[in-house]
Scaffold this active site. Structure first.
Site, PDB file in Angstrom:
ATOM      1  N   PHE A 290       0.829  -1.215   0.000  1.00  0.00           N
ATOM      2  CA  PHE A 290       0.000   0.000   0.000  1.00  0.00           C
ATOM      3  C   PHE A 290       0.858   1.258   0.000  1.00  0.00           C
ATOM      4  CE2 PHE A 290      -2.540   2.784   3.121  1.00  0.00           C
ATOM      5  CZ  PHE A 290      -3.069   3.556   2.099  1.00  0.00           C
TER       6      PHE A 290
ATOM      7  N   SER B 191       5.912   3.693  13.197  1.00  0.00           N
ATOM      8  CA  SER B 191       4.492   3.930  13.452  1.00  0.00           C
ATOM      9  C   SER B 191       4.340   4.992  14.529  1.00  0.00           C
ATOM     10  CB  SER B 191       3.810   2.637  13.909  1.00  0.00           C
ATOM     11  OG  SER B 191       2.525   2.897  14.440  1.00  0.00           O
TER      12      SER B 191
ATOM     13  N   LYS C 269       7.458  -2.805  16.119  1.00  0.00           N
ATOM     14  CA  LYS C 269       7.804  -1.623  15.321  1.00  0.00           C
ATOM     15  C   LYS C 269       8.750  -0.712  16.106  1.00  0.00           C
ATOM     16  CE  LYS C 269       6.291  -0.614  11.761  1.00  0.00           C
ATOM     17  NZ  LYS C 269       6.783  -0.915  10.389  1.00  0.00           N
TER      18      LYS C 269
ATOM     19  N   GLY D  68       4.248   1.401  -0.014  1.00  0.00           N
ATOM     20  CA  GLY D  68       5.435   1.246  -0.852  1.00  0.00           C
ATOM     21  C   GLY D  68       5.229   1.672  -2.288  1.00  0.00           C
TER      22      GLY D  68
END
Length: 375
Positions: free
Chosen positions: A21, A124, A158, A23
């Site tokens: 999405f 994130s 993350k 990228g």
């Protein structure tokens, strides 16, 4: 910073997860703004979201396989790595950890050993999110929330990956890193945020609201997130030319994290209603049923228990209640000052683009009936 937009080439750029999405939006923006850039897309499978430009090559690769990565990097010789690859948050914990943590460390090692200059990581905004407090204009000085203090395992991975990326900055000659922290990404190709909201419209669930809708929330159009990544690459390449000089603290990009949002926090249910309006919803607010947060939380818990027995996921969960009633927005001052970041698509236009694209795709998809997924 405006002069950076006329740079025809950023060298050889490898976009990890470039068929995903975010990228593929980064790939498209690189081609638009820096058309002479040579782009290599690495993804587990490269059959989706392919750009036909001769400047883009595609390579199937598994970032959990270090030897494969090193061999591929030795062949394509990237100057820049943009790492966007990550599994969905709802897959098994072992896979999430293996991809987000081990995969990121593999990429860092392979990059350092093959002469990569710049490494930009997609982190994130939730890495500073705690169940104990809301995020009100949170900036990059807020501490990471990980481990037992972080209820979302995906977010912990993350955060650990981001830490590894930033700690790798300047550990070898000419290797510069930074992290981009997007919040609530949506837009064309979105599979996580907009589709459930659109399904809610077609399932006639727009007359329900959890909480009083007094909580501001950040949603970010994917094109703006792509811009944040591209600006970070430009800034790091500029810093690389100045080596071994270290920029002043208020100018520094390498070794830093940056929140990227639309800079337009909105009340959570106002965003949902903007999505529904674009779908065709004209339900007056006077017809909306407001469920108290504590009541919805209790119902969510009961439904989770029942559906767990059935091996399914309910339409209302405690996590959904939490996210739809909490305040969560961030400051983008640091990105504005150090990256020259300014959103290029506002929230209203982003919603229109995202919803219209999804509905158009659903029209072509036999598994969709008026936006309702066939089970």
């Amino acid at each position: 910073m405006a002069t950076q937009n006329v740079i025809s080439s950023l060298g050889r750029v490898a976009v990890i997860g470039g068929c995903g999405f975010l990228g593929h939006h980064i790939v498209n923006l690189l081609l638009e703004r820096h058309p002479q850039t040579q782009i290599s897309v690495l993804d587990l499978r490269t059959n989706a979201n392919r750009n036909p430009s001769p400047s883009v090559s595609y390579h199937d690769a598994d970032i959990t396989n270090y030897e494969q990565l090193k061999l591929l990097f030795s062949q394509i010789k990237p100057d820049v790595i943009i790492h966007t690859a990550s599994p969905h948050a709802f897959v098994k914990k072992e896979i999430v950890a293996k991809v987000n943590i081990d995969g990121t460390k593999n990429l860092l090692k392979a990059a350092q050993e093959t002469g990569v200059k710049v490494f930009v990581y997609t982190s994130s905004a939730s890495v500073v999110l705690s169940p104990k407090y809301d995020l009100t204009n949170a900036d990059e000085t807020w501490p990471l929330v990980t481990g037992d203090a972080q209820p979302e395992f995906y977010t912990t991975t993350k955060a650990y990956a981001e830490t590894a990326v930033l700690e790798a900055n300047r550990t070898t000659d000419g290797f510069l890193t930074c992290a981009i922290r997007p919040a609530g990404i949506f837009g064309e190709g979105d599979v996580q945020l907009l589709p459930p909201m659109i399904h809610a419209y077609y399932n006639r669930q727009t007359r329900f609201q959890v909480g009083s809708n007094d909580n501001l929330f950040d949603f970010t159009y994917v094109g703006n997130v792509a811009l944040g990544h591209v600006l970070a690459v430009q800034a790091l390449l500029h810093t690389h030319k100045m080596l071994p000089t270290v920029p002043l603290d208020h100018e520094k990009v390498d070794g830093e994290a940056f929140f990227i949002t639309n800079g337009q926090p909105v009340y959570f249910w106002d965003f949902a209603r903007a999505v529904w309006y674009e779908c065709g919803d004209r339900l007056p607010l006077s017809s909306v049923w407001v469920l108290r947060q504590d009541f919805a939380w209790a119902i969510g818990g009961i439904l989770e228990s029942i559906f767990w027995i059935l091996g399914r996921k309910p339409k209302l969960t405690r996590n959904q209640v939490r996210y739809s009633t909490m305040t969560k927005y961030h400051s983008i001052d640091k990105a504005k000052k150090r990256l020259g970041y300014e959103p290029i698509v506002d929230l209203d236009e982003g919603v229109k683009r995202g919803v219209r694209h999804i509905l158009a795709e659903w029209e072509k998809d036999e598994t969709q009936v008026k936006g309702k997924k066939i089970q």
